[in-house]
Write an enzyme that holds these catalytic residues in place. Sequence first.
Site, mmCIF file in Angstrom:
data_model
loop_
_atom_site.group_PDB
_atom_site.id
_atom_site.type_symbol
_atom_site.label_atom_id
_atom_site.label_comp_id
_atom_site.label_asym_id
_atom_site.label_seq_id
_atom_site.Cartn_x
_atom_site.Cartn_y
_atom_site.Cartn_z
ATOM 1 C CG ASP A 41 2.284 -3.922 -9.265
ATOM 2 O OD1 ASP A 41 1.059 -3.829 -9.087
ATOM 3 O OD2 ASP A 41 3.043 -4.494 -8.458
ATOM 4 C CE1 TYR A 158 -3.747 0.719 3.606
ATOM 5 C CE2 TYR A 158 -5.677 0.909 5.026
ATOM 6 C CZ TYR A 158 -5.124 0.733 3.770
ATOM 7 O OH TYR A 158 -5.951 0.557 2.682
ATOM 8 C CG MET A 195 -4.258 -8.680 0.874
ATOM 9 S SD MET A 195 -2.860 -9.796 1.130
ATOM 10 C CE MET A 195 -1.808 -9.341 -0.243
#
Length: 273
Positions: A41, A158, A195
Amino acid sequence: MGVAKTSSKAPVAVVTGGARGIGLAIAQRFLAEGYRVALLDIDRKTLTATEKRLAEPERVLALPCDVSDVKQVSVAVSKVARTFGRIDALVNNAGIAIFKPILETSFAEWQRVLSVNLNGAFNCTHACAPFMIKGGGGAVVNIASISGLRASTLRVAYGTSKAALIHLTKQYAVELGTLGIRVNCVAPGPVDTEMSRLVHSVAIRQDYYDIIPLNRYGTVDEIAAAVVFLCSEDASYINGQTLAADGGFEAMGVGLPTLRRDFAPKVKPRKAR
């Protein structure tokens, strides 16, 4: 960060973007199935906190890594192989999103999204595949999105990156399948993550409820279950496929909410006995 070497023969999974959300849920599912797990990450602070919270020093290796950087990926994957002695599964979950109108999306933003979401999967698969081949095979699962299967507002970079990732999955499946590596893809619909709770307004959430046949968001555990299944022997003849874990969202088509409400089957509630 890191763990001591172990002689365990337990299989090893590499999960990118594993510090939080869907990636963390996938890692926890692998751990529950007896795997050792390497978390990659870019968010060093969150990764450190996650490693501490998991409290599995013999089975968890946490490595800061920007998957869009070939050199960082090579160093991280080599450390996984040295530490655990093998790599059996790779989940390309790391991704970013920039939600803007097409004409307000800069080329730099476009490049960054594709660099992480598409190039990142390419980099990690190229790094992990030789170790899988050496061990007799393995499985790769790419985390795409329902936005890669159907166009949507504000998602030019995206959505395009995820559509390309779906095709990349097929390319890898065709060639790596001959070497014993299965490559598949999971395309989540809206998932209830920290999120999404921050960026999806009440109105947006209601819109999703109205159009998704199951009338709800998915959970990170549901996505994790699909991913680990595709990495398991139960999926040993599944290769080159994209599984939309989306509550029926992609199948819905237009699905006018008004028609669904007005013509929904009328089911009388059962009387309590």
